[in-house]
Design a protein around this motif. Structure first.
Motif, PDB file in Angstrom:
ATOM      1  N   VAL A 147      36.591  49.859  34.982  1.00  0.00           N
ATOM      2  CA  VAL A 147      37.645  50.902  34.271  1.00  0.00           C
ATOM      3  C   VAL A 147      39.118  50.337  34.586  1.00  0.00           C
ATOM      4  O   VAL A 147      39.946  50.288  33.829  1.00  0.00           O
ATOM      5  N   ASP A 148      39.464  50.317  36.171  1.00  0.00           N
ATOM      6  CA  ASP A 148      40.603  50.016  36.667  1.00  0.00           C
ATOM      7  C   ASP A 148      41.344  48.824  35.962  1.00  0.00           C
ATOM      8  O   ASP A 148      42.476  48.651  35.670  1.00  0.00           O
ATOM      9  N   VAL A 149      40.466  47.895  35.841  1.00  0.00           N
ATOM     10  CA  VAL A 149      40.838  46.715  35.312  1.00  0.00           C
ATOM     11  C   VAL A 149      41.474  46.801  33.893  1.00  0.00           C
ATOM     12  O   VAL A 149      42.585  46.452  33.494  1.00  0.00           O
ATOM     13  N   GLY A 150      40.932  47.604  33.084  1.00  0.00           N
ATOM     14  CA  GLY A 150      41.561  48.067  31.789  1.00  0.00           C
ATOM     15  C   GLY A 150      42.601  48.836  31.941  1.00  0.00           C
ATOM     16  O   GLY A 150      43.618  48.624  31.151  1.00  0.00           O
ATOM     17  N   LEU A 151      42.577  49.935  32.956  1.00  0.00           N
ATOM     18  CA  LEU A 151      43.810  50.587  32.845  1.00  0.00           C
ATOM     19  C   LEU A 151      45.042  50.102  33.339  1.00  0.00           C
ATOM     20  O   LEU A 151      46.148  50.406  33.256  1.00  0.00           O
ATOM     21  N   ALA A 153      50.857  43.492  34.959  1.00  0.00           N
ATOM     22  CA  ALA A 153      49.411  44.111  34.508  1.00  0.00           C
ATOM     23  C   ALA A 153      48.351  43.208  34.831  1.00  0.00           C
ATOM     24  O   ALA A 153      47.394  43.505  35.502  1.00  0.00           O
ATOM     25  N   LEU A 154      48.832  41.819  34.558  1.00  0.00           N
ATOM     26  CA  LEU A 154      47.748  40.611  35.005  1.00  0.00           C
ATOM     27  C   LEU A 154      47.412  40.781  36.433  1.00  0.00           C
ATOM     28  O   LEU A 154      46.420  40.591  36.912  1.00  0.00           O
ATOM     29  N   ALA A 155      48.533  40.811  37.130  1.00  0.00           N
ATOM     30  CA  ALA A 155      48.482  40.903  39.027  1.00  0.00           C
ATOM     31  C   ALA A 155      47.522  41.979  39.175  1.00  0.00           C
ATOM     32  O   ALA A 155      46.579  41.772  40.166  1.00  0.00           O
ATOM     33  N   LYS A 156      47.675  43.115  38.673  1.00  0.00           N
ATOM     34  CA  LYS A 156      46.970  44.385  38.986  1.00  0.00           C
ATOM     35  C   LYS A 156      45.542  44.132  39.006  1.00  0.00           C
ATOM     36  O   LYS A 156      44.692  44.425  39.463  1.00  0.00           O
ATOM     37  N   ALA A 157      45.265  43.733  37.527  1.00  0.00           N
ATOM     38  CA  ALA A 157      43.848  43.418  37.224  1.00  0.00           C
ATOM     39  C   ALA A 157      43.312  42.363  37.732  1.00  0.00           C
ATOM     40  O   ALA A 157      42.040  42.584  38.279  1.00  0.00           O
ATOM     41  N   ALA A 158      44.000  41.493  38.316  1.00  0.00           N
ATOM     42  CA  ALA A 158      43.205  40.419  39.173  1.00  0.00           C
ATOM     43  C   ALA A 158      42.982  40.953  40.174  1.00  0.00           C
ATOM     44  O   ALA A 158      42.086  40.360  40.967  1.00  0.00           O
ATOM     45  N   TYR A 159      43.664  41.541  40.928  1.00  0.00           N
ATOM     46  CA  TYR A 159      43.306  42.407  42.264  1.00  0.00           C
ATOM     47  C   TYR A 159      41.715  43.021  42.223  1.00  0.00           C
ATOM     48  O   TYR A 159      40.846  42.776  43.218  1.00  0.00           O
ATOM     49  N   PHE A 160      41.590  43.883  41.077  1.00  0.00           N
ATOM     50  CA  PHE A 160      40.391  44.580  40.788  1.00  0.00           C
ATOM     51  C   PHE A 160      39.338  43.455  40.451  1.00  0.00           C
ATOM     52  O   PHE A 160      38.170  43.566  40.950  1.00  0.00           O
ATOM     53  N   VAL A 161      39.584  42.468  39.646  1.00  0.00           N
ATOM     54  CA  VAL A 161      38.614  41.468  39.432  1.00  0.00           C
ATOM     55  C   VAL A 161      38.006  40.865  40.525  1.00  0.00           C
ATOM     56  O   VAL A 161      36.869  40.478  40.799  1.00  0.00           O
ATOM     57  N   ASP A 162      38.999  40.320  41.717  1.00  0.00           N
ATOM     58  CA  ASP A 162      38.579  39.785  42.979  1.00  0.00           C
ATOM     59  C   ASP A 162      37.678  40.595  43.530  1.00  0.00           C
ATOM     60  O   ASP A 162      36.716  40.242  44.114  1.00  0.00           O
ATOM     61  N   LYS A 163      37.963  42.061  43.721  1.00  0.00           N
ATOM     62  CA  LYS A 163      37.076  42.924  44.288  1.00  0.00           C
ATOM     63  C   LYS A 163      35.469  43.036  43.635  1.00  0.00           C
ATOM     64  O   LYS A 163      34.663  43.113  44.270  1.00  0.00           O
ATOM     65  N   LEU A 164      35.640  43.034  42.507  1.00  0.00           N
ATOM     66  CA  LEU A 164      34.210  42.898  41.625  1.00  0.00           C
ATOM     67  C   LEU A 164      33.681  41.712  42.048  1.00  0.00           C
ATOM     68  O   LEU A 164      32.203  41.615  42.397  1.00  0.00           O
ATOM     69  N   ALA A 181      38.009  34.121  33.852  1.00  0.00           N
ATOM     70  CA  ALA A 181      37.740  32.432  34.121  1.00  0.00           C
ATOM     71  C   ALA A 181      37.248  31.828  35.270  1.00  0.00           C
ATOM     72  O   ALA A 181      36.417  30.839  35.314  1.00  0.00           O
ATOM     73  N   ASN A 182      37.754  32.109  36.413  1.00  0.00           N
ATOM     74  CA  ASN A 182      37.317  31.493  37.667  1.00  0.00           C
ATOM     75  C   ASN A 182      36.593  32.464  38.556  1.00  0.00           C
ATOM     76  O   ASN A 182      36.740  32.443  39.928  1.00  0.00           O
ATOM     77  N   LYS A 183      35.725  33.284  37.963  1.00  0.00           N
ATOM     78  CA  LYS A 183      34.901  34.155  38.590  1.00  0.00           C
ATOM     79  C   LYS A 183      33.328  33.822  38.369  1.00  0.00           C
ATOM     80  O   LYS A 183      32.759  34.476  37.384  1.00  0.00           O
ATOM     81  N   PRO A 184      32.857  32.762  38.982  1.00  0.00           N
ATOM     82  CA  PRO A 184      31.488  32.304  38.518  1.00  0.00           C
ATOM     83  C   PRO A 184      30.495  33.576  38.645  1.00  0.00           C
ATOM     84  O   PRO A 184      29.664  33.673  37.600  1.00  0.00           O
ATOM     85  N   ARG A 185      30.429  34.377  39.611  1.00  0.00           N
ATOM     86  CA  ARG A 185      29.311  35.238  39.786  1.00  0.00           C
ATOM     87  C   ARG A 185      29.466  36.351  38.869  1.00  0.00           C
ATOM     88  O   ARG A 185      28.447  36.978  38.298  1.00  0.00           O
TER      89      ARG A 185
END
Length: 208
Positions: A96-100, A127-138, A178-182
């Protein structure tokens, strides 16, 4: 038994994880599309004047997060105990935070000139930088749990991820996974479950 009916816009959005879980559980449901322009006509018939709304076993369910948790409990998709349920909720809230991150960034609605004049380019980069942070955590959470949000278990967080990637990429204007294989492997695994694949094969084409 009362017919199961899901009402939402003709996109994936907040309803897609609901569709995935219903399909996975073998629940036959009517997928009712309401157009945004017509929402005003039915607002008074909706509990909070918004969608998604799910008619299930003769009851009206609303508030998307509450629906996800209800279906997770009903279909045994939140693990074995309160700790499993907690980690599912953590994963879902992080998605959800990625979308927010893109809540104020609606760059896809602006022309290039408007983006430049309103500072939308810098806002989008932030926004992209903030989303990338959460995507990395996932991605890291999947690495710790052998490709799932709960180690060795299918959970509603898995379905939530798979059903949300399309809308998140649309909001971002690019493939932020794109660069998140899992994460991509989990999405593919969910979409290749026989029940989900059958649903996707008959789903009408959607923009996102």
């Amino acid at each position: 038994m009362s017919k199961t009916k899901l009402t939402y816009f003709g996109v994936t959005g907040r309803a897609e994880p609901i569709r995935y879980m219903l399909a996975y559980a073998g629940v036959d449901f009517e997928d009712v599309t309401v157009h945004r322009a017509d929402l005003l006509k039915i607002k008074h018939d909706l509990p909070l004047g918004e969608v998604p709304v799910l008619e299930f076993e003769g009851k009206t369910l609303y508030q998307s997060q509450a629906i996800y948790r209800f279906l997770a409990k009903r279909f045994n998709l939140e693990g074995n105990d309160e700790w499993d349920a907690y980690w599912c909720d953590v994963a879902v809230q992080t998605i959800v935070d990625v979308g927010l991150a893109f809540r104020r960034d609606r760059g896809w609605e602006k022309t290039e000139k408007e983006k430049s004049e309103t500072g939308a380019i810098a806002e989008h980069a932030s926004a992209l930088a903030k989303a990338a942070y959460f995507v990395d955590k996932l991605e890291s959470q999947l690495e710790k749990n052998d490709g799932h949000f709960l180690k060795g278990k299918l959970s509603y967080a898995d379905f939530y991820l798979a059903g949300s990637i399309s809308i998140l990429n649309f909001q971002a204007g690019e493939n932020i996974f794109a660069n998140k294989p899992r994460l991509n492997a989990l999405k593919e695994k969910i979409e290749n479950l026989p029940a989900i694949r059958a649903y996707l094969e008959k789903r009408p084409a959607v923009k996102y």
